[in-house]
Design an enzyme around this catalytic site. Structure first.
Site, mmCIF file in Angstrom:
data_model
loop_
_atom_site.group_PDB
_atom_site.id
_atom_site.type_symbol
_atom_site.label_atom_id
_atom_site.label_comp_id
_atom_site.label_asym_id
_atom_site.label_seq_id
_atom_site.Cartn_x
_atom_site.Cartn_y
_atom_site.Cartn_z
ATOM 1 C CE1 TYR A 175 -3.281 -2.280 -0.126
ATOM 2 C CE2 TYR A 175 -4.261 -2.058 1.590
ATOM 3 C CZ TYR A 175 -4.138 -2.893 0.607
ATOM 4 O OH TYR A 175 -5.206 -3.486 0.800
ATOM 5 C CB SER A 221 -7.013 -11.453 -0.097
ATOM 6 O OG SER A 221 -7.759 -9.987 -0.730
ATOM 7 C CG ASN A 222 -9.082 -10.300 -4.707
ATOM 8 O OD1 ASN A 222 -9.183 -9.820 -4.240
ATOM 9 N ND2 ASN A 222 -7.576 -9.538 -3.663
ATOM 10 C CD1 TRP A 266 -10.797 -6.780 -1.404
ATOM 11 C CD2 TRP A 266 -10.734 -5.130 -2.857
ATOM 12 N NE1 TRP A 266 -10.704 -7.440 -2.701
ATOM 13 C CE2 TRP A 266 -11.012 -5.951 -3.741
ATOM 14 C CE3 TRP A 266 -11.301 -4.229 -3.839
ATOM 15 C CZ2 TRP A 266 -9.988 -6.329 -4.883
ATOM 16 C CZ3 TRP A 266 -10.745 -4.051 -4.768
ATOM 17 C CH2 TRP A 266 -10.425 -5.284 -5.548
ATOM 18 C CB SER A 267 -13.656 -1.739 -3.402
ATOM 19 O OG SER A 267 -12.376 -0.602 -3.427
ATOM 20 N N GLY A 312 -14.746 1.465 -3.793
ATOM 21 C CA GLY A 312 -13.837 2.692 -4.402
ATOM 22 C C GLY A 312 -14.745 4.259 -4.855
ATOM 23 N NE ARG A 327 -15.623 2.118 -9.089
ATOM 24 C CZ ARG A 327 -16.027 0.884 -9.472
ATOM 25 N NH1 ARG A 327 -17.239 0.622 -9.929
ATOM 26 N NH2 ARG A 327 -15.540 -0.526 -8.698
ATOM 27 C CG PHE A 337 -20.707 7.885 -3.039
ATOM 28 C CD1 PHE A 337 -21.740 8.333 -2.365
ATOM 29 C CD2 PHE A 337 -20.089 7.677 -2.588
ATOM 30 C CE1 PHE A 337 -22.050 7.923 -1.251
ATOM 31 C CE2 PHE A 337 -19.889 6.581 -1.505
ATOM 32 C CZ PHE A 337 -21.146 6.708 -0.653
HETATM 33 N N1 NAP Z 1 -7.208 -7.354 -0.357
HETATM 34 C C1 NAP Z 1 -7.491 -6.191 -1.665
HETATM 35 O O1 NAP Z 1 -6.970 -6.598 -2.825
HETATM 36 C C2 NAP Z 1 -7.782 -5.115 -2.311
HETATM 37 C C3 NAP Z 1 -7.883 -3.934 -2.828
HETATM 38 C C4 NAP Z 1 -8.641 -2.805 -2.514
HETATM 39 C C5 NAP Z 1 -8.335 -2.526 -1.731
HETATM 40 N N2 NAP Z 1 -8.643 -3.306 0.090
HETATM 41 C C6 NAP Z 1 -9.042 -2.855 1.011
HETATM 42 O O2 NAP Z 1 -10.186 -2.093 1.604
HETATM 43 C C7 NAP Z 1 -10.366 -1.142 2.114
HETATM 44 C C8 NAP Z 1 -11.200 -0.236 1.239
HETATM 45 O O3 NAP Z 1 -11.183 0.034 -0.381
HETATM 46 P P1 NAP Z 1 -11.938 1.622 -0.901
HETATM 47 O O4 NAP Z 1 -10.707 2.080 -0.374
HETATM 48 O O5 NAP Z 1 -11.946 0.978 -2.246
HETATM 49 O O6 NAP Z 1 -12.923 1.325 -0.288
HETATM 50 P P2 NAP Z 1 -14.367 2.039 -0.485
HETATM 51 O O7 NAP Z 1 -15.353 2.210 0.865
HETATM 52 O O8 NAP Z 1 -15.318 1.448 -1.829
HETATM 53 O O9 NAP Z 1 -13.882 3.130 -0.996
HETATM 54 C C9 NAP Z 1 -13.609 4.537 -0.145
HETATM 55 C C10 NAP Z 1 -13.503 5.741 -1.658
HETATM 56 O O10 NAP Z 1 -15.408 5.665 -1.611
HETATM 57 C C11 NAP Z 1 -14.802 7.124 -0.877
HETATM 58 N N3 NAP Z 1 -16.179 7.302 -0.297
HETATM 59 C C12 NAP Z 1 -16.697 6.996 0.660
HETATM 60 N N4 NAP Z 1 -17.793 7.743 1.353
HETATM 61 C C13 NAP Z 1 -18.433 8.640 0.270
HETATM 62 C C14 NAP Z 1 -19.161 9.593 -0.192
HETATM 63 N N5 NAP Z 1 -20.191 10.043 1.260
HETATM 64 N N6 NAP Z 1 -18.983 10.370 -1.418
HETATM 65 C C15 NAP Z 1 -18.374 10.560 -1.992
HETATM 66 N N7 NAP Z 1 -17.003 9.184 -2.042
HETATM 67 C C16 NAP Z 1 -17.119 8.850 -0.631
HETATM 68 C C17 NAP Z 1 -13.872 7.632 0.125
HETATM 69 O O11 NAP Z 1 -13.601 8.975 -0.029
HETATM 70 P P3 NAP Z 1 -12.805 10.457 0.733
HETATM 71 O O12 NAP Z 1 -11.633 9.542 1.607
HETATM 72 O O13 NAP Z 1 -13.269 11.294 0.878
HETATM 73 O O14 NAP Z 1 -13.732 9.592 2.048
HETATM 74 C C18 NAP Z 1 -12.558 6.137 -0.648
HETATM 75 O O15 NAP Z 1 -11.881 7.086 -2.149
HETATM 76 C C19 NAP Z 1 -8.628 -0.689 1.299
HETATM 77 O O16 NAP Z 1 -8.595 0.562 1.800
HETATM 78 C C20 NAP Z 1 -7.664 -1.558 1.185
HETATM 79 O O17 NAP Z 1 -7.720 -1.470 2.708
HETATM 80 C C21 NAP Z 1 -8.145 -4.323 -0.302
#
Ligand code: NAP
Length: 308
Positions: free
Chosen positions: A64, A169-170, A218-219, A223, A225, A227
């Protein structure tokens, strides 16, 4: 109905399986931490605010932030060492990125050899400034992965006290069960959201429910999208979720987290935000469930068709 977040929000806890780690029901994902631009003091405040909310589990990976997030988090732990015993640390290994931090990597590839897993854990411990990980995941299924070698390596890490629990994972259902036969796994961390529903239909969730193992998600907001993304059905999906959220007097994202956690495999969602208010919105999703008609309205809008 306008929504206000309850003032007494506390995140519940979950054990991912009979032999698994106790985690907060919502886990804070650290993937995007380099984007948050926080000073080390702000990182300490952020972690302390999460802990105060009951969100005590933090998800990392060696890669990361281009191999940078673990040390940012570790700097906060070094400044406030008392936080370590109040949190659970999750990290991952198995992907080798081409990066200025790793000049020896000439091609992006996977490595689940004993030597790489062991070296990666040692480096994660060093960066995070801790003597143990609560949970270690193999980040992606590796075509060259030898299940026996991975299981043997996990066992060695447990015996050395460096890692308390293991997962993946995955992974597909078959990949999960193949490794789980050799060493008990605590979770499979997969992508899932109303814009990515595959694990509900490809046996991932059914297989985990059968074994009594909670997936991590995750996500969960796709991510961000959910919104603003332009995927097929996305506009209608947003309208449907918003309609339910307004009727229930809940924030939009709380409804999405509740929709995910309602699955009987007991998914544990990861947040991706650096804003404590957005983490509170996720925690608020632990406090209610949707009616079946509302739950299926979101599924129908997500897929663009009724169930048969
Ligand atoms: N195992 C894997 O392969 C893998 C892959 C990807 C991720 N992950 C893990 O999963 C975690 C979460 O993934 P993710 O970050 O993609 O999660 P997510 O919650 O789907 O997306 C987060 C994004 O959404 C935005 N967001 C949240 N609330 C919002 C709102 N009300 N309006 C507009 N945008 C909003 C956030 O912006 P703000 O920061 O402005 O709130 C951030 O940019 C990661 O941190 C990581 O630890 C694991």
């Amino acid at each position: 109905m306008p929504h206000t977040l309850p003032t007494d929000l506390t995140c519940p806890r979950i054990t991912t399986c009979a032999h698994g780690p106790g985690l907060s029901r919502i886990v804070a994902g650290m993937w995007r931490m380099t984007e948050w631009g926080m000073s080390v003091e702000q990182r300490v405040d952020f972690i302390e605010n999460c802990i105060a909310l009951g969100v005590t589990s933090f998800d990392h990976a060696d890669i990361y932030g281009g191999y940078g997030v673990e040390s940012l988090f570790g700097d906060a732990l070094r400044l406030q060492p008392s936080m370590r015993d109040r949190i659970e640390l999750i990290s991952k290994c198995g992907i080798k990125l081409v990066s200025p931090q790793r000049p020896q990597h000439t091609i992006q590839h996977y490595d689940t050899s004993a030597a790489h897993i062991t070296a990666s854990v040692d480096e994660s411990l060093r960066q995070l400034g801790t003597d143990r990980l609560d949970l270690l995941l193999i980040h992606r299924p590796d075509p060259l992965m030898d299940f026996d070698e991975v299981a043997h390596t996990f066992l060695g890490l447990r015996q050395a006290g460096k890692v308390l629990h293991f997962g993946v994972s995955n992974f597909s259902r078959h990949q999960f069960e193949s490794l789980d036969k050799r060493i008990k796994l605590a979770t499979n961390q997969v992508e899932f959201s109303p814009l990515h529903t595959a694990p509900m239909f490809d046996e991932t969730f059914d297989g985990l429910q059968d074994l009594g193992v909670a997936p991590m998600i995750w996500s969960p907001l796709a991510g961000g999208r959910l919104f603003n993304g332009g995927e097929e059905h996305a506009d209608n999906l947003r309208l449907v979720i918003k309609g339910i959220a307004d009727d229930m007097g809940q924030p939009f994202a709380s409804v999405v987290f509740a929709w995910i956690m309602q699955l009987p495999s007991q998914p544990v969602p990861l947040t991706g935000t650096g804003r404590i208010e957005a983490i509170k919105v996720a925690v608020a999703g632990t406090r209610f469930t949707l009616s079946r008609p509302d739950w299926f309205s979101i599924l129908r809008a997500a897929r663009g068709h009724e169930v048969a």
